[in-house]
Motif scaffolding. Structure first.
Motif, PDB file in Angstrom:
ATOM      1  N   LYS A  74       1.070  -1.136  -0.074  1.00  0.00           N
ATOM      2  CA  LYS A  74      -0.115  -0.119   0.095  1.00  0.00           C
ATOM      3  C   LYS A  74       0.883   1.329   0.016  1.00  0.00           C
ATOM      4  CE  LYS A  74      -3.723   2.315   2.479  1.00  0.00           C
ATOM      5  NZ  LYS A  74      -4.447   2.301   3.746  1.00  0.00           N
ATOM      6  N   SER A  77       2.338   6.996   0.501  1.00  0.00           N
ATOM      7  CA  SER A  77       1.593   8.484   0.393  1.00  0.00           C
ATOM      8  C   SER A  77       0.400   8.422   0.991  1.00  0.00           C
ATOM      9  CB  SER A  77       1.854   8.927  -0.898  1.00  0.00           C
ATOM     10  OG  SER A  77       1.048   8.031  -2.058  1.00  0.00           O
ATOM     11  N   VAL A  78      -0.275   7.025   0.740  1.00  0.00           N
ATOM     12  CA  VAL A  78      -1.562   6.781   1.195  1.00  0.00           C
ATOM     13  C   VAL A  78      -1.955   6.029   2.524  1.00  0.00           C
ATOM     14  CG1 VAL A  78      -2.698   7.449  -1.058  1.00  0.00           C
ATOM     15  CG2 VAL A  78      -2.233   5.044  -0.495  1.00  0.00           C
ATOM     16  N   SER A  79      -0.831   5.577   2.992  1.00  0.00           N
ATOM     17  CA  SER A  79      -0.704   4.853   4.315  1.00  0.00           C
ATOM     18  C   SER A  79      -0.758   5.671   5.477  1.00  0.00           C
ATOM     19  CB  SER A  79       0.462   3.964   4.598  1.00  0.00           C
ATOM     20  OG  SER A  79       0.407   2.875   3.327  1.00  0.00           O
ATOM     21  N   THR A  80      -1.207   4.986   6.704  1.00  0.00           N
ATOM     22  CA  THR A  80      -1.134   5.924   7.920  1.00  0.00           C
ATOM     23  C   THR A  80       0.248   5.422   8.396  1.00  0.00           C
ATOM     24  OG1 THR A  80      -1.719   3.644   9.203  1.00  0.00           O
ATOM     25  CG2 THR A  80      -3.516   5.001   8.363  1.00  0.00           C
ATOM     26  N   ARG A  84       2.802   2.592   7.311  1.00  0.00           N
ATOM     27  CA  ARG A  84       4.158   2.931   6.724  1.00  0.00           C
ATOM     28  C   ARG A  84       5.283   1.828   7.402  1.00  0.00           C
ATOM     29  NH1 ARG A  84       3.032   9.316   6.738  1.00  0.00           N
ATOM     30  NH2 ARG A  84       1.833   9.249   5.103  1.00  0.00           N
ATOM     31  N   GLU A 152      -5.064  -2.151  -8.797  1.00  0.00           N
ATOM     32  CA  GLU A 152      -4.497  -0.597  -9.387  1.00  0.00           C
ATOM     33  C   GLU A 152      -3.675  -1.349 -10.651  1.00  0.00           C
ATOM     34  OE1 GLU A 152      -5.332   2.388  -8.605  1.00  0.00           O
ATOM     35  OE2 GLU A 152      -6.616   1.792  -7.193  1.00  0.00           O
TER      36      GLU A 152
END
Length: 154
Positions: A74, A77-80, A84, A152
């Motif tokens: 994941k 940039s879009v992970s918590t 991360r 994706e």
């Protein structure tokens, strides 16, 4: 806990110091620099966790940690913050396979079998060592991250 030799620790610290110097010289605000430094430190911790788990490319078996990349399943940039640093959100990949994975040109199904984008021609596949027989071993936790990555695929 794995104990490293002093030369290895010194090399790692020197690499981190060079990276931090590069950030310091960037023409950006101090807040942006601080954010980049924290990201760099977090990425180092993330890679260390993946190397401790298994120090090789998940696809081709390259074992030199100097070239292995800690690739987030994941995207960072879009992970918590927790995601991360979650080793289950990562694969160690060689540069070729990391580039393809990062650009969603390869992914993996629920059985760990590689799925290759139809946009990659045969010459590129051959040159970058991707073929239909490749697979990775995924834990249930890794698979939960991989579902989004698979959707994706380009």
């Amino acid at each position: 806990m794995k104990i490293q030799s002093i030369p290895n620790v010194v090399n790692e610290l020197e690499e981190e110091f060079r990276a931090l110097q590069q950030v310091e010289n960037l023409p950006i605000t101090d807040t942006e620099k601080e954010r980049m430094v924290k990201a760099r430190i977090g990425q180092g911790k993330f890679k260390k966790l993946l190397i401790e788990r298994e120090c090789k490319c998940a696809l081709c078996g390259v074992t030199d940690p100097r070239v292995l990349i800690a690739s987030h399943i994941k995207p960072w940039s879009v992970s918590t913050n927790e995601e991360r640093l979650d080793e289950n959100n990562g694969l160690l990949l060689c540069p070729n396979h990391d580039a393809l994975f990062d650009k969603h040109l390869i992914s993996f199904d629920v059985h760990g079998k590689i799925v290759i984008s139809q946009t990659l021609d045969e010459v590129t596949r051959l040159f970058l060592n991707v073929h239909d027989e490749l697979r990775v071993e995924l834990t249930e936790k890794q698979l939960s991250y991989m579902v989004g990555h698979y959707q994706e695929l380009n």
